[in-house]
Design a protein around this motif. Structure first.
Motif, PDB file in Angstrom:
ATOM      1  N   LYS A 105      35.416  44.946  47.473  1.00 30.04           N
ATOM      2  CA  LYS A 105      34.250  44.868  48.359  1.00 30.04           C
ATOM      3  C   LYS A 105      33.426  43.611  48.144  1.00 30.04           C
ATOM      4  CE  LYS A 105      34.114  49.697  49.207  1.00 30.04           C
ATOM      5  NZ  LYS A 105      33.427  50.861  49.569  1.00 30.04           N
ATOM      6  N   GLU A 106      33.341  43.150  46.895  1.00 31.38           N
ATOM      7  CA  GLU A 106      32.526  41.958  46.628  1.00 31.38           C
ATOM      8  C   GLU A 106      33.113  40.704  47.270  1.00 31.38           C
ATOM      9  OE1 GLU A 106      35.491  42.629  43.398  1.00 31.38           O
ATOM     10  OE2 GLU A 106      33.923  43.864  44.255  1.00 31.38           O
ATOM     11  N   LEU A 107      34.440  40.650  47.454  1.00 30.71           N
ATOM     12  CA  LEU A 107      35.097  39.496  48.069  1.00 30.71           C
ATOM     13  C   LEU A 107      35.517  39.767  49.509  1.00 30.71           C
ATOM     14  CD1 LEU A 107      37.416  38.445  45.098  1.00 30.71           C
ATOM     15  CD2 LEU A 107      35.218  37.429  45.756  1.00 30.71           C
ATOM     16  N   ASN A 108      35.417  41.040  49.959  1.00 34.94           N
ATOM     17  CA  ASN A 108      35.859  41.445  51.281  1.00 34.94           C
ATOM     18  C   ASN A 108      37.334  41.100  51.509  1.00 34.94           C
ATOM     19  OD1 ASN A 108      35.214  42.869  53.579  1.00 34.94           O
ATOM     20  ND2 ASN A 108      34.694  41.029  54.745  1.00 34.94           N
ATOM     21  N   LYS A 109      38.147  41.349  50.474  1.00 33.82           N
ATOM     22  CA  LYS A 109      39.587  41.054  50.507  1.00 33.82           C
ATOM     23  C   LYS A 109      40.365  42.265  50.032  1.00 33.82           C
ATOM     24  CE  LYS A 109      39.898  36.590  51.486  1.00 33.82           C
ATOM     25  NZ  LYS A 109      40.697  36.094  52.560  1.00 33.82           N
ATOM     26  N   LEU A 110      41.675  42.197  50.205  1.00 31.46           N
ATOM     27  CA  LEU A 110      42.566  43.244  49.725  1.00 31.46           C
ATOM     28  C   LEU A 110      43.118  42.904  48.362  1.00 31.46           C
ATOM     29  CD1 LEU A 110      44.713  44.106  52.872  1.00 31.46           C
ATOM     30  CD2 LEU A 110      42.710  45.282  51.998  1.00 31.46           C
ATOM     31  N   LYS A 111      43.356  43.945  47.571  1.00 34.37           N
ATOM     32  CA  LYS A 111      43.984  43.789  46.261  1.00 34.37           C
ATOM     33  C   LYS A 111      45.225  44.676  46.234  1.00 34.37           C
ATOM     34  CE  LYS A 111      43.317  44.444  41.347  1.00 34.37           C
ATOM     35  NZ  LYS A 111      42.476  45.011  40.314  1.00 34.37           N
ATOM     36  N   LEU A 112      46.372  44.078  45.995  1.00 39.17           N
ATOM     37  CA  LEU A 112      47.649  44.780  45.953  1.00 39.17           C
ATOM     38  C   LEU A 112      47.737  45.610  44.679  1.00 39.17           C
ATOM     39  CD1 LEU A 112      50.543  45.054  47.189  1.00 39.17           C
ATOM     40  CD2 LEU A 112      51.164  43.112  45.779  1.00 39.17           C
ATOM     41  N   PHE A 113      48.101  46.910  44.800  1.00 39.57           N
ATOM     42  CA  PHE A 113      48.271  47.704  43.584  1.00 39.57           C
ATOM     43  C   PHE A 113      49.602  48.435  43.509  1.00 39.57           C
ATOM     44  CE2 PHE A 113      46.049  50.756  46.306  1.00 39.57           C
ATOM     45  CZ  PHE A 113      46.739  51.930  46.086  1.00 39.57           C
ATOM     46  N   GLU A 153      59.366  36.376  44.900  1.00 40.17           N
ATOM     47  CA  GLU A 153      59.166  37.530  45.775  1.00 40.17           C
ATOM     48  C   GLU A 153      57.718  38.023  45.695  1.00 40.17           C
ATOM     49  OE1 GLU A 153      61.628  41.585  46.845  1.00 40.17           O
ATOM     50  OE2 GLU A 153      61.754  40.803  44.812  1.00 40.17           O
ATOM     51  N   MET A 154      57.179  38.111  44.486  1.00 34.51           N
ATOM     52  CA  MET A 154      55.805  38.553  44.297  1.00 34.51           C
ATOM     53  C   MET A 154      54.825  37.555  44.923  1.00 34.51           C
ATOM     54  SD  MET A 154      54.243  41.071  43.203  1.00 34.51           S
ATOM     55  CE  MET A 154      52.551  41.493  43.067  1.00 34.51           C
ATOM     56  N   GLY A 155      55.095  36.285  44.764  1.00 34.96           N
ATOM     57  CA  GLY A 155      54.235  35.251  45.350  1.00 34.96           C
ATOM     58  C   GLY A 155      54.211  35.320  46.866  1.00 34.96           C
ATOM     59  N   CYS A 156      55.354  35.587  47.469  1.00 34.51           N
ATOM     60  CA  CYS A 156      55.462  35.715  48.918  1.00 34.51           C
ATOM     61  C   CYS A 156      54.622  36.884  49.418  1.00 34.51           C
ATOM     62  CB  CYS A 156      56.938  35.897  49.280  1.00 34.51           C
ATOM     63  SG  CYS A 156      57.260  36.300  50.980  1.00 34.51           S
ATOM     64  N   ILE A 157      54.782  38.031  48.770  1.00 32.35           N
ATOM     65  CA  ILE A 157      54.041  39.230  49.167  1.00 32.35           C
ATOM     66  C   ILE A 157      52.547  39.035  48.931  1.00 32.35           C
ATOM     67  CG2 ILE A 157      53.669  41.664  48.592  1.00 32.35           C
ATOM     68  CD1 ILE A 157      56.720  41.804  48.028  1.00 32.35           C
ATOM     69  N   GLN A 158      52.191  38.490  47.782  1.00 33.18           N
ATOM     70  CA  GLN A 158      50.786  38.286  47.427  1.00 33.18           C
ATOM     71  C   GLN A 158      50.085  37.351  48.413  1.00 33.18           C
ATOM     72  OE1 GLN A 158      49.779  40.027  44.612  1.00 33.18           O
ATOM     73  NE2 GLN A 158      47.704  39.588  45.218  1.00 33.18           N
ATOM     74  N   SER A 159      50.756  36.284  48.853  1.00 33.68           N
ATOM     75  CA  SER A 159      50.107  35.350  49.784  1.00 33.68           C
ATOM     76  C   SER A 159      49.842  36.008  51.137  1.00 33.68           C
ATOM     77  CB  SER A 159      50.952  34.089  49.953  1.00 33.68           C
ATOM     78  OG  SER A 159      52.149  34.375  50.635  1.00 33.68           O
ATOM     79  N   LEU A 160      50.737  36.903  51.573  1.00 34.87           N
ATOM     80  CA  LEU A 160      50.489  37.625  52.826  1.00 34.87           C
ATOM     81  C   LEU A 160      49.295  38.572  52.699  1.00 34.87           C
ATOM     82  CD1 LEU A 160      53.968  38.571  54.292  1.00 34.87           C
ATOM     83  CD2 LEU A 160      52.132  37.371  55.435  1.00 34.87           C
ATOM     84  N   ILE A 161      49.239  39.291  51.592  1.00 31.03           N
ATOM     85  CA  ILE A 161      48.147  40.245  51.388  1.00 31.03           C
ATOM     86  C   ILE A 161      46.810  39.511  51.277  1.00 31.03           C
ATOM     87  CG2 ILE A 161      47.214  41.990  49.797  1.00 31.03           C
ATOM     88  CD1 ILE A 161      49.705  42.879  51.428  1.00 31.03           C
ATOM     89  N   GLU A 162      46.774  38.401  50.554  1.00 36.98           N
ATOM     90  CA  GLU A 162      45.528  37.660  50.359  1.00 36.98           C
ATOM     91  C   GLU A 162      45.023  37.008  51.642  1.00 36.98           C
ATOM     92  OE1 GLU A 162      46.321  34.992  47.127  1.00 36.98           O
ATOM     93  OE2 GLU A 162      46.208  36.589  45.630  1.00 36.98           O
ATOM     94  N   SER A 163      45.918  36.753  52.597  1.00 37.30           N
ATOM     95  CA  SER A 163      45.480  36.126  53.846  1.00 37.30           C
ATOM     96  C   SER A 163      44.907  37.131  54.840  1.00 37.30           C
ATOM     97  CB  SER A 163      46.635  35.344  54.483  1.00 37.30           C
ATOM     98  OG  SER A 163      47.665  36.223  54.887  1.00 37.30           O
ATOM     99  N   ALA A 164      44.998  38.433  54.546  1.00 43.39           N
ATOM    100  CA  ALA A 164      44.456  39.468  55.441  1.00 43.39           C
ATOM    101  C   ALA A 164      42.932  39.395  55.474  1.00 43.39           C
ATOM    102  CB  ALA A 164      44.896  40.847  54.980  1.00 43.39           C
TER     103      ALA A 164
END
Length: 193
Positions: A105-113, A153-164
């Motif tokens: 919430k503080e960054l208004n972003k998603l965090k992959l878990f 693979e993790m970097g690819c997924i993480q960059s998509l999630i962080e751009s949401a």
């Protein structure tokens, strides 16, 4: 036939209960009595489709979590704000990757878990609760949870999630900036209707 899983996968069975309304649609010539007769007989005509509609009043959810769950022996611990983002991976064309994300919430972003592969539904049962004017869907599913991923693979997924971008004005509450719904030639976000 024996199913073999890779060492970096963990299989987890899950029981899901959802409340909503079962809506039937199809031919306009079917009467309510014909639909009820088919349901009682256990036969569903091909032309008749059903949809489980989950947009219900919040009072139903409050009643279920605070009262009805305890009556049947379940303990409600918490409600989670979880976003599920489905991706396709060029290196796994037969699989759909589901990423579970929480909100920072503080960054208004998603965090992959958690990252899962193709949820398989072993059983889906719809139960009509006529006196409550609500229906219940029980699903028994199995999930393959990925526990180890390669760095690329993790970097690819993480960059998509962080751009949401969190946006309550769009369906699903998430949007991606123009050109950010893919990550290189490997991963791309699957569009949900």
């Amino acid at each position: 036939m024996e199913v073999q899983y890779l060492e970096q996968e963990q299989v987890k069975p899950t029981l899901v209960a959802r409340i909503g309304k079962i809506l039937f649609h199809g031919t306009p010539s079917a009467t309510k009595e014909e639909i009820i007769q088919n349901l009682v007989a256990g036969t569903m005509p091909r032309y008749l489709k059903r949809l489980f509609y989950t947009d219900i009043p919040t009072s139903y959810v409050d009643n279920m979590t605070k009262g009805d769950a305890k009556k049947i022996g379940f303990e409600f611990t918490e409600e989670k704000d979880v976003f599920r983002v489905q991706l396709s991976d060029a290196n796994r064309p037969e699989s759909t990757i589901t990423c579970k994300c929480s909100i920072m919430k503080e960054l208004n972003k998603l965090k992959l878990f958690k990252i899962e592969l193709n949820q398989v539904r072993q059983m889906v049962t719809d139960i009509s609760c006529l006196t409550k004017n609500v229906d219940l869907r029980l699903m028994l599913c199995s999930k393959r949870i990925l526990t180890v991923l390669k760095d690329d693979e993790m970097g690819c997924i993480q960059s998509l999630i962080e751009s949401a971008v969190l946006d309550p004005n769009v369906k699903g509450g998430l949007r991606w900036p123009l050109g950010k719904s893919t990550s290189g030639d490997r991963c791309k976000r699957l569009i949900q209707d």
